[in-house]
Design a protein around this motif. Sequence first.
Motif, PDB file in Angstrom:
ATOM      1  N   VAL A 219       0.980  -1.286  -0.006  1.00  0.00           N
ATOM      2  CA  VAL A 219      -0.062  -0.133  -0.014  1.00  0.00           C
ATOM      3  C   VAL A 219       0.887   1.148   0.146  1.00  0.00           C
ATOM      4  CG1 VAL A 219      -1.890   1.198   1.198  1.00  0.00           C
ATOM      5  CG2 VAL A 219      -1.820  -1.243   1.237  1.00  0.00           C
ATOM      6  N   CYS A 220       0.843   2.173  -0.962  1.00  0.00           N
ATOM      7  CA  CYS A 220       1.646   3.318  -0.973  1.00  0.00           C
ATOM      8  C   CYS A 220       0.629   4.501  -0.783  1.00  0.00           C
ATOM      9  CB  CYS A 220       1.905   3.540  -2.628  1.00  0.00           C
ATOM     10  SG  CYS A 220       3.179   2.634  -3.210  1.00  0.00           S
ATOM     11  N   PHE A 221       0.927   5.126   0.396  1.00  0.00           N
ATOM     12  CA  PHE A 221       0.231   5.961   0.961  1.00  0.00           C
ATOM     13  C   PHE A 221       0.957   7.400   1.424  1.00  0.00           C
ATOM     14  CE2 PHE A 221       1.600   3.925   4.522  1.00  0.00           C
ATOM     15  CZ  PHE A 221       1.404   4.587   5.679  1.00  0.00           C
ATOM     16  N   ARG A 222       0.209   8.613   1.680  1.00  0.00           N
ATOM     17  CA  ARG A 222       1.140   9.552   2.140  1.00  0.00           C
ATOM     18  C   ARG A 222       0.097  10.674   2.906  1.00  0.00           C
ATOM     19  NH1 ARG A 222       1.702  14.165  -1.142  1.00  0.00           N
ATOM     20  NH2 ARG A 222       3.820  14.314  -0.622  1.00  0.00           N
ATOM     21  N   LEU A 223       0.417  11.582   3.800  1.00  0.00           N
ATOM     22  CA  LEU A 223       0.031  12.717   4.165  1.00  0.00           C
ATOM     23  C   LEU A 223      -0.491  13.579   3.027  1.00  0.00           C
ATOM     24  CD1 LEU A 223       1.256  13.483   7.777  1.00  0.00           C
ATOM     25  CD2 LEU A 223      -1.177  12.944   7.319  1.00  0.00           C
ATOM     26  N   LYS A 224      -1.759  14.240   2.854  1.00  0.00           N
ATOM     27  CA  LYS A 224      -2.013  15.224   1.828  1.00  0.00           C
ATOM     28  C   LYS A 224      -0.986  16.372   2.455  1.00  0.00           C
ATOM     29  CE  LYS A 224      -6.380  13.709   0.869  1.00  0.00           C
ATOM     30  NZ  LYS A 224      -7.894  14.003   1.040  1.00  0.00           N
ATOM     31  N   GLY A 225       0.161  16.826   1.658  1.00  0.00           N
ATOM     32  CA  GLY A 225       0.862  17.972   1.991  1.00  0.00           C
ATOM     33  C   GLY A 225       2.321  17.850   1.432  1.00  0.00           C
ATOM     34  N   SER A 226       3.371  18.359   1.779  1.00  0.00           N
ATOM     35  CA  SER A 226       4.454  18.458   1.383  1.00  0.00           C
ATOM     36  C   SER A 226       5.278  17.229   1.494  1.00  0.00           C
ATOM     37  CB  SER A 226       5.249  19.642   1.997  1.00  0.00           C
ATOM     38  OG  SER A 226       5.612  19.401   3.181  1.00  0.00           O
ATOM     39  N   ASN A 227       6.459  17.161   0.651  1.00  0.00           N
ATOM     40  CA  ASN A 227       7.450  16.214   0.881  1.00  0.00           C
ATOM     41  C   ASN A 227       7.928  16.074   2.054  1.00  0.00           C
ATOM     42  OD1 ASN A 227       6.606  15.056  -1.437  1.00  0.00           O
ATOM     43  ND2 ASN A 227       8.434  15.798  -2.856  1.00  0.00           N
ATOM     44  N   GLU A 228       8.459  17.368   2.526  1.00  0.00           N
ATOM     45  CA  GLU A 228       8.915  17.508   3.700  1.00  0.00           C
ATOM     46  C   GLU A 228       8.174  16.948   5.165  1.00  0.00           C
ATOM     47  OE1 GLU A 228       9.000  19.627   1.279  1.00  0.00           O
ATOM     48  OE2 GLU A 228      11.209  19.234   0.936  1.00  0.00           O
ATOM     49  N   LEU A 229       6.831  17.373   4.918  1.00  0.00           N
ATOM     50  CA  LEU A 229       5.940  16.628   6.072  1.00  0.00           C
ATOM     51  C   LEU A 229       5.895  15.477   5.901  1.00  0.00           C
ATOM     52  CD1 LEU A 229       3.579  17.273   7.965  1.00  0.00           C
ATOM     53  CD2 LEU A 229       1.879  17.178   6.186  1.00  0.00           C
ATOM     54  N   ASN A 230       5.899  14.572   4.873  1.00  0.00           N
ATOM     55  CA  ASN A 230       5.994  13.035   4.735  1.00  0.00           C
ATOM     56  C   ASN A 230       7.368  12.609   5.090  1.00  0.00           C
ATOM     57  OD1 ASN A 230       3.343  11.890   3.677  1.00  0.00           O
ATOM     58  ND2 ASN A 230       3.530  13.779   2.646  1.00  0.00           N
ATOM     59  N   LYS A 231       8.347  13.320   4.843  1.00  0.00           N
ATOM     60  CA  LYS A 231       9.657  12.816   5.431  1.00  0.00           C
ATOM     61  C   LYS A 231       9.792  12.775   7.101  1.00  0.00           C
ATOM     62  CE  LYS A 231      12.308  14.050   1.341  1.00  0.00           C
ATOM     63  NZ  LYS A 231      13.413  14.973   0.687  1.00  0.00           N
ATOM     64  N   ALA A 232       9.136  13.870   7.507  1.00  0.00           N
ATOM     65  CA  ALA A 232       9.082  13.883   8.951  1.00  0.00           C
ATOM     66  C   ALA A 232       8.222  12.820   9.583  1.00  0.00           C
ATOM     67  CB  ALA A 232       8.648  15.384   9.353  1.00  0.00           C
ATOM     68  N   LEU A 233       7.091  12.562   8.856  1.00  0.00           N
ATOM     69  CA  LEU A 233       6.279  11.379   9.629  1.00  0.00           C
ATOM     70  C   LEU A 233       7.127  10.098   9.378  1.00  0.00           C
ATOM     71  CD1 LEU A 233       3.541  10.337  10.300  1.00  0.00           C
ATOM     72  CD2 LEU A 233       2.879  10.026   7.949  1.00  0.00           C
ATOM     73  N   LEU A 234       7.607   9.897   8.289  1.00  0.00           N
ATOM     74  CA  LEU A 234       8.473   8.515   8.096  1.00  0.00           C
ATOM     75  C   LEU A 234       9.579   8.433   9.272  1.00  0.00           C
ATOM     76  CD1 LEU A 234       9.146   5.961   6.569  1.00  0.00           C
ATOM     77  CD2 LEU A 234      10.808   7.407   5.407  1.00  0.00           C
ATOM     78  N   LYS A 235       9.996   9.636   9.502  1.00  0.00           N
ATOM     79  CA  LYS A 235      11.367   9.733  10.393  1.00  0.00           C
ATOM     80  C   LYS A 235      10.798   9.534  11.720  1.00  0.00           C
ATOM     81  CE  LYS A 235      15.235  12.677  11.828  1.00  0.00           C
ATOM     82  NZ  LYS A 235      14.820  13.104  13.271  1.00  0.00           N
ATOM     83  N   SER A 236       9.355   9.872  12.235  1.00  0.00           N
ATOM     84  CA  SER A 236       8.735   9.696  13.472  1.00  0.00           C
ATOM     85  C   SER A 236       8.343   8.339  13.582  1.00  0.00           C
ATOM     86  CB  SER A 236       7.709  10.537  13.974  1.00  0.00           C
ATOM     87  OG  SER A 236       6.644  10.476  12.750  1.00  0.00           O
ATOM     88  N   ILE A 237       7.924   7.569  12.507  1.00  0.00           N
ATOM     89  CA  ILE A 237       7.577   6.357  12.570  1.00  0.00           C
ATOM     90  C   ILE A 237       8.701   5.183  12.933  1.00  0.00           C
ATOM     91  CG2 ILE A 237       6.593   4.478  11.008  1.00  0.00           C
ATOM     92  CD1 ILE A 237       4.810   6.203   9.822  1.00  0.00           C
ATOM     93  N   ASN A 238       9.838   5.578  11.979  1.00  0.00           N
ATOM     94  CA  ASN A 238      10.884   4.449  12.202  1.00  0.00           C
ATOM     95  C   ASN A 238      11.691   4.706  13.407  1.00  0.00           C
ATOM     96  OD1 ASN A 238      10.145   3.268   9.568  1.00  0.00           O
ATOM     97  ND2 ASN A 238      11.469   4.425   8.596  1.00  0.00           N
ATOM     98  N   GLU A 239      11.665   6.113  14.031  1.00  0.00           N
ATOM     99  CA  GLU A 239      12.567   6.233  15.111  1.00  0.00           C
ATOM    100  C   GLU A 239      11.797   5.575  16.428  1.00  0.00           C
ATOM    101  OE1 GLU A 239      13.500  10.497  15.272  1.00  0.00           O
ATOM    102  OE2 GLU A 239      15.091  10.075  14.263  1.00  0.00           O
ATOM    103  N   ALA A 240      10.466   5.468  16.255  1.00  0.00           N
ATOM    104  CA  ALA A 240       9.488   4.819  17.333  1.00  0.00           C
ATOM    105  C   ALA A 240       9.800   3.449  17.214  1.00  0.00           C
ATOM    106  CB  ALA A 240       8.128   4.949  17.147  1.00  0.00           C
ATOM    107  N   LYS A 241      10.301   2.931  16.327  1.00  0.00           N
ATOM    108  CA  LYS A 241      10.584   1.340  16.261  1.00  0.00           C
ATOM    109  C   LYS A 241       9.550   0.685  16.549  1.00  0.00           C
ATOM    110  CE  LYS A 241      15.586   2.003  16.917  1.00  0.00           C
ATOM    111  NZ  LYS A 241      15.955   3.377  16.799  1.00  0.00           N
ATOM    112  N   LYS A 242       8.365   0.730  16.234  1.00  0.00           N
ATOM    113  CA  LYS A 242       7.119  -0.129  16.416  1.00  0.00           C
ATOM    114  C   LYS A 242       6.804  -1.023  15.178  1.00  0.00           C
ATOM    115  CE  LYS A 242       5.883   1.398  20.805  1.00  0.00           C
ATOM    116  NZ  LYS A 242       5.829   0.351  21.846  1.00  0.00           N
ATOM    117  N   ILE A 243       6.963  -0.297  13.900  1.00  0.00           N
ATOM    118  CA  ILE A 243       6.866  -0.470  12.888  1.00  0.00           C
ATOM    119  C   ILE A 243       7.935   0.014  12.019  1.00  0.00           C
ATOM    120  CG2 ILE A 243       4.469  -1.108  12.875  1.00  0.00           C
ATOM    121  CD1 ILE A 243       3.934   1.317  11.070  1.00  0.00           C
ATOM    122  N   HIS A 244       8.183  -0.895  10.804  1.00  0.00           N
ATOM    123  CA  HIS A 244       9.413   0.030   9.928  1.00  0.00           C
ATOM    124  C   HIS A 244       8.786   0.050   8.577  1.00  0.00           C
ATOM    125  CE1 HIS A 244      13.382   1.023   8.495  1.00  0.00           C
ATOM    126  NE2 HIS A 244      13.069   0.053   7.393  1.00  0.00           N
TER     127      HIS A 244
END
Length: 295
Positions: A219-244
């Motif tokens: 599934v390819c998905f993203r927040l509606k918004g800028s690439n920078e916003l989605n890069k920040a979301l990915l960073k927070s997801i992977n840094e939380a280490k619950k999922i990758h």
Amino acid sequence: AHSSVERAALIGGVKMKNVSSDDTFSVCGSALKKVLDEDKASGLIPFFFCATLGTTPCCSFDKLLELGPICNKENVWMHIDAAYAGSAFICPEFRHLLNGVEFADSFNFNPHKWLLVNFDCSAMWVKKRSDLIGAFKLEPLYLQHHHQESGLVTDYRHWQIPLGRRFRSLKLWFVLRMYGVTGLQEHIRKHVRLSHQFEHLVRQDERFEICAEVVLGLVCFRLKGSNELNKALLKSINEAKKIHLVPCHLREKFVLRFAICSRTVESTHVKFAWQHISQLATDLLKTWEQNHHQQ
């Protein structure tokens, strides 16, 4: 195509051209024909085309029924890379995605990606064995043996660059014996169901968008918004280490990829993953808006 195609061109010392894809990220016949005509007009000799079934970024499928006849007519070797998606063709309902495979000169898929076989196990088929054997066959006296003319022994040194190879077929055989066709079909179908479950959850949240058709387990998905916003979301997801999650670019968009991979994954894991992503998105958007207002 996967980056390994470009790498093969670098190793082979040949020019490589990207063929543009359409709105569904698939390569169609007209795009290939355009590149072939341009290359021939420039004095180049096109000889190889890699079609992809289930691309790495978004699992799109190139249009084999259009591409195959062009390759056959132009004497261009058509290789099909189905590294991930190939395993799904064990299920009859996905075999329509294979239409046009009869035009291929070679076909590759990786049972270690989605068919429960341990790494590494990559299966390759060629239409004419003489094409490979003719390129690699050398028979010095010290490698000759009295079984070689019997036809009973397949000498893999004639099929590949290394002289020997590991017995990967044994672990594939064990998986087939343990799960059977029915068990492997259920494994694939379960993953596809779970990916559609995740897609459904994403579509219910208006903050998000689905970026490519969900066909198999990606599934390819993203927040509606800028690439920078989605890069920040990915960073927070992977840094939380619950999922990758691993990202990709689709055209100019930075996109998050949710891939169902694990043998033991269940619906509860998908729900947990979405709740986790949703909460991190909520937290991120709050701080993002505050910072935006301050600026």
